[in-house]
Design a protein around this motif. Structure first.
Motif, PDB file in Angstrom:
ATOM      1  N   ILE A 140     -17.960   1.012  18.674  1.00  0.00           N
ATOM      2  CA  ILE A 140     -16.942   2.063  18.717  1.00  0.00           C
ATOM      3  C   ILE A 140     -15.694   1.470  19.358  1.00  0.00           C
ATOM      4  O   ILE A 140     -15.783   0.725  20.330  1.00  0.00           O
ATOM      5  CB  ILE A 140     -17.418   3.270  19.556  1.00  0.00           C
ATOM      6  N   HIS A 141     -14.544   1.808  18.792  1.00  0.00           N
ATOM      7  CA  HIS A 141     -13.268   1.433  19.412  1.00  0.00           C
ATOM      8  C   HIS A 141     -12.635   2.687  19.985  1.00  0.00           C
ATOM      9  O   HIS A 141     -12.600   3.728  19.329  1.00  0.00           O
ATOM     10  CB  HIS A 141     -12.311   0.808  18.389  1.00  0.00           C
ATOM     11  N   ARG A 142     -12.152   2.595  21.218  1.00  0.00           N
ATOM     12  CA  ARG A 142     -11.399   3.689  21.825  1.00  0.00           C
ATOM     13  C   ARG A 142      -9.939   3.496  21.408  1.00  0.00           C
ATOM     14  O   ARG A 142      -9.332   2.490  21.757  1.00  0.00           O
ATOM     15  CB  ARG A 142     -11.527   3.662  23.348  1.00  0.00           C
ATOM     16  N   VAL A 143      -9.391   4.451  20.658  1.00  0.00           N
ATOM     17  CA  VAL A 143      -8.014   4.331  20.164  1.00  0.00           C
ATOM     18  C   VAL A 143      -7.283   5.649  20.319  1.00  0.00           C
ATOM     19  O   VAL A 143      -7.897   6.726  20.356  1.00  0.00           O
ATOM     20  CB  VAL A 143      -7.970   3.889  18.677  1.00  0.00           C
ATOM     21  N   ASP A 144      -5.961   5.563  20.390  1.00  0.00           N
ATOM     22  CA  ASP A 144      -5.096   6.737  20.365  1.00  0.00           C
ATOM     23  C   ASP A 144      -5.206   7.351  18.972  1.00  0.00           C
ATOM     24  O   ASP A 144      -4.970   6.660  17.971  1.00  0.00           O
ATOM     25  CB  ASP A 144      -3.657   6.307  20.669  1.00  0.00           C
ATOM     26  N   ALA A 145      -5.582   8.622  18.885  1.00  0.00           N
ATOM     27  CA  ALA A 145      -5.792   9.278  17.590  1.00  0.00           C
ATOM     28  C   ALA A 145      -4.520   9.331  16.751  1.00  0.00           C
ATOM     29  O   ALA A 145      -4.589   9.386  15.525  1.00  0.00           O
ATOM     30  CB  ALA A 145      -6.341  10.685  17.801  1.00  0.00           C
ATOM     31  N   THR A 146      -3.348   9.312  17.393  1.00  0.00           N
ATOM     32  CA  THR A 146      -2.088   9.395  16.668  1.00  0.00           C
ATOM     33  C   THR A 146      -1.604   8.035  16.202  1.00  0.00           C
ATOM     34  O   THR A 146      -1.227   7.863  15.041  1.00  0.00           O
ATOM     35  CB  THR A 146      -1.003  10.052  17.555  1.00  0.00           C
ATOM     36  N   THR A 147      -1.645   7.047  17.101  1.00  0.00           N
ATOM     37  CA  THR A 147      -1.058   5.744  16.779  1.00  0.00           C
ATOM     38  C   THR A 147      -2.086   4.686  16.396  1.00  0.00           C
ATOM     39  O   THR A 147      -1.728   3.668  15.814  1.00  0.00           O
ATOM     40  CB  THR A 147      -0.274   5.200  17.987  1.00  0.00           C
ATOM     41  N   GLY A 148      -3.340   4.901  16.766  1.00  0.00           N
ATOM     42  CA  GLY A 148      -4.369   3.890  16.515  1.00  0.00           C
ATOM     43  C   GLY A 148      -4.372   2.774  17.542  1.00  0.00           C
ATOM     44  O   GLY A 148      -5.154   1.826  17.435  1.00  0.00           O
ATOM     45  N   ALA A 149      -3.506   2.869  18.552  1.00  0.00           N
ATOM     46  CA  ALA A 149      -3.422   1.827  19.583  1.00  0.00           C
ATOM     47  C   ALA A 149      -4.703   1.823  20.427  1.00  0.00           C
ATOM     48  O   ALA A 149      -5.236   2.890  20.745  1.00  0.00           O
ATOM     49  CB  ALA A 149      -2.213   2.057  20.482  1.00  0.00           C
ATOM     50  N   PRO A 150      -5.195   0.643  20.789  1.00  0.00           N
ATOM     51  CA  PRO A 150      -6.399   0.570  21.626  1.00  0.00           C
ATOM     52  C   PRO A 150      -6.183   1.247  22.975  1.00  0.00           C
ATOM     53  O   PRO A 150      -5.077   1.252  23.518  1.00  0.00           O
ATOM     54  CB  PRO A 150      -6.605  -0.934  21.826  1.00  0.00           C
ATOM     55  N   LEU A 151      -7.263   1.831  23.511  1.00  0.00           N
ATOM     56  CA  LEU A 151      -7.216   2.505  24.803  1.00  0.00           C
ATOM     57  C   LEU A 151      -8.217   1.898  25.761  1.00  0.00           C
ATOM     58  O   LEU A 151      -9.281   1.447  25.349  1.00  0.00           O
ATOM     59  CB  LEU A 151      -7.559   3.995  24.647  1.00  0.00           C
ATOM     60  N   ASN A 152      -7.859   1.917  27.044  1.00  0.00           N
ATOM     61  CA  ASN A 152      -8.765   1.543  28.125  1.00  0.00           C
ATOM     62  C   ASN A 152      -8.903   2.736  29.051  1.00  0.00           C
ATOM     63  O   ASN A 152      -7.949   3.501  29.249  1.00  0.00           O
ATOM     64  CB  ASN A 152      -8.207   0.356  28.922  1.00  0.00           C
ATOM     65  N   VAL A 153     -10.081   2.893  29.631  1.00  0.00           N
ATOM     66  CA  VAL A 153     -10.298   3.929  30.626  1.00  0.00           C
ATOM     67  C   VAL A 153      -9.877   3.333  31.964  1.00  0.00           C
ATOM     68  O   VAL A 153     -10.329   2.246  32.331  1.00  0.00           O
ATOM     69  CB  VAL A 153     -11.770   4.377  30.658  1.00  0.00           C
ATOM     70  N   VAL A 154      -8.980   4.046  32.671  1.00  0.00           N
ATOM     71  CA  VAL A 154      -8.404   3.514  33.905  1.00  0.00           C
ATOM     72  C   VAL A 154      -8.271   4.623  34.951  1.00  0.00           C
ATOM     73  O   VAL A 154      -8.384   5.798  34.642  1.00  0.00           O
ATOM     74  CB  VAL A 154      -6.996   2.906  33.663  1.00  0.00           C
ATOM     75  N   PHE A 155      -8.014   4.210  36.180  1.00  0.00           N
ATOM     76  CA  PHE A 155      -7.588   5.138  37.213  1.00  0.00           C
ATOM     77  C   PHE A 155      -6.083   5.312  37.074  1.00  0.00           C
ATOM     78  O   PHE A 155      -5.361   4.343  36.844  1.00  0.00           O
ATOM     79  CB  PHE A 155      -7.881   4.587  38.614  1.00  0.00           C
ATOM     80  N   ALA A 156      -5.603   6.549  37.235  1.00  0.00           N
ATOM     81  CA  ALA A 156      -4.166   6.817  37.210  1.00  0.00           C
ATOM     82  C   ALA A 156      -3.851   7.807  38.321  1.00  0.00           C
ATOM     83  O   ALA A 156      -4.651   8.709  38.609  1.00  0.00           O
ATOM     84  CB  ALA A 156      -3.743   7.387  35.859  1.00  0.00           C
ATOM     85  N   ASP A 157      -2.675   7.645  38.942  1.00  0.00           N
ATOM     86  CA  ASP A 157      -2.293   8.583  40.001  1.00  0.00           C
ATOM     87  C   ASP A 157      -1.709   9.850  39.384  1.00  0.00           C
ATOM     88  O   ASP A 157      -1.664   9.995  38.164  1.00  0.00           O
ATOM     89  CB  ASP A 157      -1.335   7.911  41.009  1.00  0.00           C
ATOM     90  N   ASP A 158      -1.270  10.768  40.249  1.00  0.00           N
ATOM     91  CA  ASP A 158      -0.765  12.051  39.773  1.00  0.00           C
ATOM     92  C   ASP A 158       0.467  11.938  38.884  1.00  0.00           C
ATOM     93  O   ASP A 158       0.777  12.857  38.134  1.00  0.00           O
ATOM     94  CB  ASP A 158      -0.442  12.979  40.953  1.00  0.00           C
ATOM     95  N   GLN A 159       1.184  10.837  38.970  1.00  0.00           N
ATOM     96  CA  GLN A 159       2.358  10.633  38.128  1.00  0.00           C
ATOM     97  C   GLN A 159       2.015   9.860  36.854  1.00  0.00           C
ATOM     98  O   GLN A 159       2.894   9.551  36.054  1.00  0.00           O
ATOM     99  CB  GLN A 159       3.466   9.886  38.894  1.00  0.00           C
ATOM    100  N   GLY A 160       0.744   9.527  36.684  1.00  0.00           N
ATOM    101  CA  GLY A 160       0.331   8.809  35.484  1.00  0.00           C
ATOM    102  C   GLY A 160       0.411   7.298  35.589  1.00  0.00           C
ATOM    103  O   GLY A 160       0.197   6.602  34.602  1.00  0.00           O
ATOM    104  N   HIS A 161       0.715   6.778  36.768  1.00  0.00           N
ATOM    105  CA  HIS A 161       0.785   5.328  36.945  1.00  0.00           C
ATOM    106  C   HIS A 161      -0.621   4.761  37.081  1.00  0.00           C
ATOM    107  O   HIS A 161      -1.426   5.265  37.872  1.00  0.00           O
ATOM    108  CB  HIS A 161       1.613   4.964  38.186  1.00  0.00           C
TER     109      HIS A 161
END
Length: 154
Positions: A114-135
């Motif tokens: 399975i590839h994790r991708v953005d459903a709109t662009t098809g760009a690969p995705l990684n699962v990450v930690f992000a702060d409240d501002q999305g960084h």
């Protein structure tokens, strides 16, 4: 764990594991995220015994991860479809993280299934930690800090 059922634990991880109590629960969710909703499809795709599947689906429904919706195909008896709830949909990140870890640390020669991708662009995705501002925050900089509610006997 001592003296506390996992479902009643103050620890969110223990409560989550009570809901997702074995590998079959995670594999049922994987199929649900792929659009499977029917008992027979789950059974066929997973090669799981009907009694085990019934128990896992019941637990996922009891915890509000899946919901049952009656449907009836022409000429057939009424049956239940199993649909993800908002709580179930929130587990997409968990399954994505497990899959990402497996691809990184238990890789197969033929590559990911399975590839994790953005459903709109098809760009690969990684699962990450992000702060409240999305960084994005590096996993080495992410900390688990105990609170006053931290379980002492769990």
């Amino acid at each position: 764990m001592r003296n506390t059922s996992p479902a009643q634990s103050t620890c969110a991880i223990a409560r989550t594991l009570a809901a997702l109590n074995d590998r079959w629960s995670f594999l049922v969710l994987r199929e649900a995220f792929s659009g499977v909703t029917k008992f027979g499809e789950f059974r066929e795709n997973l090669g799981i015994a009907s009694d085990v599947l019934s128990a896992r689906l019941a637990t996922l429904v009891d915890y509000g991860i899946l919901t049952k919706e009656r449907y009836q195909e022409p000429g057939q008896r009424a049956r239940d479809a199993y649909l993800l709830t908002p709580a179930g949909t929130d587990l997409k990140v968990v399954l994505g993280a497990l899959q990402q870890w497996g691809d990184n640390h238990l890789a197969r020669p033929e590559g990911p299934s399975i590839h994790r991708v953005d459903a709109t662009t098809g760009a690969p995705l990684n699962v990450v930690f992000a702060d409240d501002q999305g960084h994005v925050v590096d996993k080495d900089e992410a900390a688990f800090v105990r609170t006053a509610a931290y379980p002492s006997g769990d």
